[in-house]
Design a protein around this motif. Structure first.
Motif, mmCIF file in Angstrom:
data_model
loop_
_atom_site.group_PDB
_atom_site.id
_atom_site.type_symbol
_atom_site.label_atom_id
_atom_site.label_comp_id
_atom_site.label_asym_id
_atom_site.label_seq_id
_atom_site.Cartn_x
_atom_site.Cartn_y
_atom_site.Cartn_z
ATOM 1 N N UNK A 424 0.941 -1.072 0.067
ATOM 2 C CA UNK A 424 -0.036 0.070 -0.171
ATOM 3 C C UNK A 424 0.946 1.183 0.043
ATOM 4 N N UNK A 425 0.513 1.999 -0.961
ATOM 5 C CA UNK A 425 1.386 3.036 -1.221
ATOM 6 C C UNK A 425 0.955 4.589 -0.669
ATOM 7 N N UNK A 426 1.467 5.070 0.370
ATOM 8 C CA UNK A 426 1.106 6.409 0.897
ATOM 9 C C UNK A 426 2.495 7.403 0.964
ATOM 10 N N UNK A 427 3.396 7.151 0.423
ATOM 11 C CA UNK A 427 4.695 8.050 0.728
ATOM 12 C C UNK A 427 4.446 9.419 0.189
ATOM 13 N N UNK A 428 3.865 9.519 -1.182
ATOM 14 C CA UNK A 428 3.886 10.875 -1.759
ATOM 15 C C UNK A 428 2.802 11.437 -1.076
ATOM 16 N N UNK A 429 1.751 10.810 -0.590
ATOM 17 C CA UNK A 429 0.437 11.288 -0.023
ATOM 18 C C UNK A 429 1.171 12.002 1.540
ATOM 19 N N UNK A 430 2.042 11.523 2.212
ATOM 20 C CA UNK A 430 2.476 11.708 3.374
ATOM 21 C C UNK A 430 3.353 13.186 3.321
ATOM 22 N N UNK A 431 3.803 13.247 2.121
ATOM 23 C CA UNK A 431 4.601 14.517 1.813
ATOM 24 C C UNK A 431 3.693 15.664 1.245
ATOM 25 N N UNK A 432 2.885 15.321 0.493
ATOM 26 C CA UNK A 432 1.554 16.320 0.266
ATOM 27 C C UNK A 432 0.997 16.737 1.296
ATOM 28 N N UNK A 433 0.693 15.581 2.128
ATOM 29 C CA UNK A 433 -0.063 16.497 3.475
ATOM 30 C C UNK A 433 0.576 17.060 4.477
ATOM 31 N N UNK A 682 8.308 24.625 14.865
ATOM 32 C CA UNK A 682 7.123 23.919 14.427
ATOM 33 C C UNK A 682 7.526 22.462 13.730
ATOM 34 N N UNK A 683 6.761 21.532 14.158
ATOM 35 C CA UNK A 683 6.976 20.137 13.392
ATOM 36 C C UNK A 683 5.923 19.576 13.065
ATOM 37 N N UNK A 684 5.906 19.132 11.743
ATOM 38 C CA UNK A 684 4.738 18.149 11.287
ATOM 39 C C UNK A 684 5.318 16.842 10.946
ATOM 40 N N UNK A 685 4.647 15.628 11.378
ATOM 41 C CA UNK A 685 5.124 14.504 10.678
ATOM 42 C C UNK A 685 3.722 13.642 10.614
ATOM 43 N N UNK A 686 4.056 12.946 9.170
ATOM 44 C CA UNK A 686 2.848 12.454 8.736
ATOM 45 C C UNK A 686 3.193 10.918 8.291
ATOM 46 N N UNK A 687 2.433 9.902 8.839
ATOM 47 C CA UNK A 687 2.716 8.548 8.627
ATOM 48 C C UNK A 687 2.038 7.767 7.699
ATOM 49 N N UNK A 688 2.507 7.019 6.940
ATOM 50 C CA UNK A 688 1.700 5.931 6.103
ATOM 51 C C UNK A 688 1.907 4.886 6.790
ATOM 52 N N UNK A 689 1.196 4.180 7.860
ATOM 53 C CA UNK A 689 1.305 2.932 8.592
ATOM 54 C C UNK A 689 0.115 1.937 8.208
ATOM 55 N N UNK A 690 -0.421 2.071 7.149
ATOM 56 C CA UNK A 690 -1.796 1.192 6.937
ATOM 57 C C UNK A 690 -2.884 1.827 7.884
#
Length: 812
Positions: A424-433, A682-690
């Motif tokens: 399942x691919x969410x890498x680019x979505x985490x960058x965008x978000x 400021x820090x934002x972290x977004x994860x693709x962990x299913x």
């Protein structure tokens, strides 16, 4: 889903906040003996003799054991599953106590006494004679021609393992890549880069120290109660170290106050057991101090990365190369696995059009021994890739986000060497978000403008990928058990270990989801006892919600099937078998309701396909109506005079799947140029962990990981005296970890994509949070000041030195 995805309160919350939870030190029996270890005062040499005469005279001393007394057995300590293949077994390179000294603070003797004071007095009276050898605390020294091999019985030199990896073509070399790049794209259209990046040796700093106590019971079984992440692995390795059958060893893991990988090693458990065996099986307590923990257990590997890259001027990665040199310290512990893992992610995170080449060396030195630490070599790898990527972006004049989007791992990526796939691919979505949440474009444009003055701002980012578990590199197996209680609730037993990360809560949610019981009707046993707990290799590799979670799901489904089977028996025999029971009316009513729902006649059988379990009730599936409480089913199953069945289920999951998780971190910093201080604004972290099983516990995991990554970036480093091998900052005053004052408000978010390999669409989350913030901070400093910091941590001293060299201090 009914339970999965809900923010359930942790099942261990009440016990921990009230102090009722029992940790190892809370369980010690009365009149326990105390043990302490004598550590070497040299880093490289041989113990010639130990005079115990004066120490034995101290009142209260029961026994003194030296390196000359212990069995001549070498054993491994790494928390890996045992391999039946010789080539994949961990290195056996240490004994209970070592005559051959390889690190400053090596274990060479121990004292057992009636109290800690007597232990300490006796330790000070031991007289040791050494034969000293030259100290080699760095990889460079250990690799020099003529350097003394630290383990001559195992290696002719100090190289533990050297591995070579490539991507795209099997026999690819970076030099060939440069040649092809020039031929295919033209010399005027490509740019070459070469840079060295360095990462620090770090202490885990878990709050609970490594502590255990051991005794021999009346049947001769050696019992060790220990704060460990890997009870079943410790059972096997302790038996090897003691020279006894595995069945004669029992490990009990109570509540544990953190580990972060340090307790994914067998530390002092077998020595503790041996102490007890030498005093007639009496209980002996062995708790080491904070100082001993820092210099004498395990650390994060200091790895240096020599990197190269050739790219097109419009930012297409053509070829990259990494040569990684890992300082493993005096003993193998997890050995080459960590540096190899580091090399793997370097070649996996970005796609080089022509190819990638990686060489990894893991080297014995006289520095403190390195082992597993949260994310297992990937913080080092991502420091290399993300520093390199921003340096390339700066040189090419390309936005760092755009460069990553162009070159990052693509959807469906499959590593051709190990088969691990981005299912399942969410890498680019985490960058965008993440970019949207942090206002990347606006902030980047604002801070790109010329800045002056003492304080300057910048914004940076970093990405990562991380596998889930260790398949196919090593065995992945786990078991789970569910047992019905008399009131219709259930006990859940997992071999997987809760070490503070919230695993027990998630397992209860999983079991409730798949069994049909309510969350509050499932009780999990947080203590693992290898005599009774199902087998599981333990807490590491972000594997438990994935590997052990599959076992939990399978056992819950089997448990539900058995409940339904018994319910079918009850409703089909409502009259003849239940005519004299107190539940006749309830069972008869249930049978009637089911028959009415399905239009069955009195003589027609009710089948299991017609029933389900929901909210701790048997329901008829057609209308979803509850017909029979599980408390009635349970009371009947236990005590029926016609068909007594003690309903239980136990199943194993042998996992032969893996998947990548990924994510992105964005950091805004303010840099005080004269003071060399960095404030994370400021820090934002977004994860693709299913699919996220529990958002509250998941967010807590990410917060903790970010704090550790800030320490990696700005302050944490074990300082080792190169002349003596002694750690200079082996305490929490001098070893600087972030406090609440150093951690900003953090925005945590998730891209939830159902991963087809996860038990509930989930994949790894435990370790990934610690990976990206460090290099993201570095890259924010790069934008703010124009200075590229290649060495972590970026302390005030290093920063002011770099600012002075760049001429920044002269402009203020």
């Amino acid at each position: 889903m009914r339970e999965v995805g809900q923010d359930k309160i942790r099942v261990d919350a009440y016990g921990k906040v009230t102090g009722e939870a029992k940790y190892t030190a809370d369980l010690e029996p009365k009149n326990i003996l105390h043990g302490k270890v004598y550590h070497s005062t040299i880093a490289n040499g041989l113990v010639k003799s130990i005079d115990t005469t004066e120490a034995e005279k101290v009142p209260g001393v029961v026994k003194i054991i030296t390196c000359f007394d212990v069995p001549d057995i070498q054993f491994p300590t790494a928390g890996h599953p045992w391999s039946v293949e010789k080539a994949h077994q961990d290195i056996c390179d240490r004994k209970l106590l070592n005559q051959r000294v390889r690190i400053y603070g090596d274990d060479i003797a121990c004292v057992i006494a009636e109290n800690e004071v007597a232990c300490s007095q006796a330790l000070r009276l031991l007289k040791v004679e050494y034969e000293e050898y030259p100290v080699m605390t760095t990889v460079e020294e250990a690799l020099k021609e003529g350097a003394t091999p630290l383990h001559p019985d195992l290696r002719k030199d100090n190289v533990i393992v050297h591995s070579h990896m490539t991507m795209v073509e099997k026999d690819f070399t970076y030099e060939e890549g440069v040649k092809k790049a020039k031929e295919q794209y033209g010399e005027d259209n490509i740019v070459e880069f070469s840079e060295v990046y360095d990462t620090p040796k770090i202490s885990h700093c878990h709050i609970e120290l490594p502590v255990s106590f051991a005794y021999v019971d009346v049947n001769g079984k050696i019992t060790i109660v220990s704060s460990t992440q890997i009870p079943h692995i410790v059972k096997l390795y302790a038996s090897m170290a003691l020279g006894v059958p595995a069945g004669k060893v029992r490990i009990i893991k109570p509540y544990i106050g953190g580990g972060f990988g340090n307790k994914q090693d067998m530390l002092y458990e077998p020595l503790n057991a041996y102490m007890s065996m030498q005093v007639g099986g009496r209980p002996v307590r062995l708790e080491i101090s904070r100082e001993e923990t820092i210099y004498g257990t395990r650390t994060r590997h200091q790895i240096t990365g020599h990197t190269k890259a050739v790219v097109t001027k419009d930012g297409q990665f053509l070829a990259r190369k990494l040569e990684a040199f890992s300082n493993n310290g005096g003993y193998a512990s997890h050995g080459h696995a960590i540096c190899a893992n580091c090399g793997n992610v370097y070649k996996e995170l970005y796609q080089d059009k022509l190819g990638t080449e990686v060489d990894c060396w893991t080297v014995y030195t006289n520095a403190p021994t390195a082992g597993a630490m949260r994310a297992y070599g990937i913080p080092q790898s991502v420091w290399f890739t993300e520093c390199q990527t921003d340096d390339i972006a700066k040189k090419l004049g390309i936005d760092p986000l755009e460069l990553r989007m162009k070159n990052c791992m693509p959807a469906g990526f499959k590593d051709p060497h190990n088969g691990i796939t981005f299912h399942s691919y969410g890498l680019k979505q985490t960058m965008e978000k993440g970019a949207e949440l942090v206002h990347w474009k606006e902030k980047r444009a604002e801070y790109d403008k010329p800045q002056s003055g003492e304080k300057r701002r910048g914004i940076g980012m970093a990405i990562f990928c991380y596998k889930t578990g260790v398949y196919p590199i090593a065995l992945e197996t786990a078991s789970a058990r569910m047992v019905l209680n008399q009131d219709g609730s259930a006990q859940l037993f997992m071999g997987a270990t809760e070490i503070g990360q919230g695993a027990d809560t998630v397992f209860v949610q999983m079991a409730a989801e798949s069994s049909g019981l309510r969350f509050e009707d499932i009780y999990i046993e947080s203590t693992q006892d290898t005599d009774t707990a199902p087998f599981d290799t333990g807490a590491y590799a972000s594997r438990q919600t994935y590997v052990s979670g599959k076992a939990c799901k399978k056992v819950a489904e089997e448990f539900k099937r058995k409940l339904i089977d018994y319910a079918v028996y009850m409703v089909n025999h409502a009259v003849e078998d239940f005519s004299k029971t107190v539940y006749l009316n309830e069972v008869t009513a249930a049978a009637k309701a089911i028959r009415e729902a399905y239009g069955l006649k009195e003589d027609e059988e009710i089948t299991k396909e017609m029933l389900d379990v929901l909210e701790s009730e048997i329901i008829e599936k057609k209308n979803g109506k509850a017909v029979l409480p599980l408390r009635i089913l349970a009371d009947t199953a236990f005590y029926s005079l016609d068909r007594s069945v003690h309903i239980t289920a136990e199943l194993t999951n042998h996992c032969k799947e893996n998947s990548f998780s990924s994510g992105a971190c964005f950091v805004e910093v303010e840099v005080d140029i004269p003071l060399g201080l960095v404030e994370v604004k400021n820090l934002v972290q977004v994860h693709d962990s299913g699919v996220i099983i529990n958002h509250a516990t998941a967010t807590g995991q990410v917060h903790g990981g970010i704090a550790q990554s800030i320490g990696f970036a700005l302050s944490e480093e074990l300082l080792v005296d190169e002349k003596t091998g002694r750690v200079l900052n082996d305490n929490l005053l001098d070893f600087k970890i972030p406090t609440a004052m150093d951690v900003p408000d953090m925005q945590v978010d998730f891209v939830e994509l159902d991963d087809p390999t996860g038990p509930y669409g989930n994949k790894s989350l435990g370790e990934p949070p610690i990976i990206p913030a460090g290099p993201a901070i570095r890259n924010a400093i790069l934008q703010a000041t124009g200075v590229a910091m290649n060495t972590a941590p970026m302390t005030a001293q290093r920063l002011t030195d770099a600012f002075r060299e760049a001429g920044l201090l002269e402009t203020i």
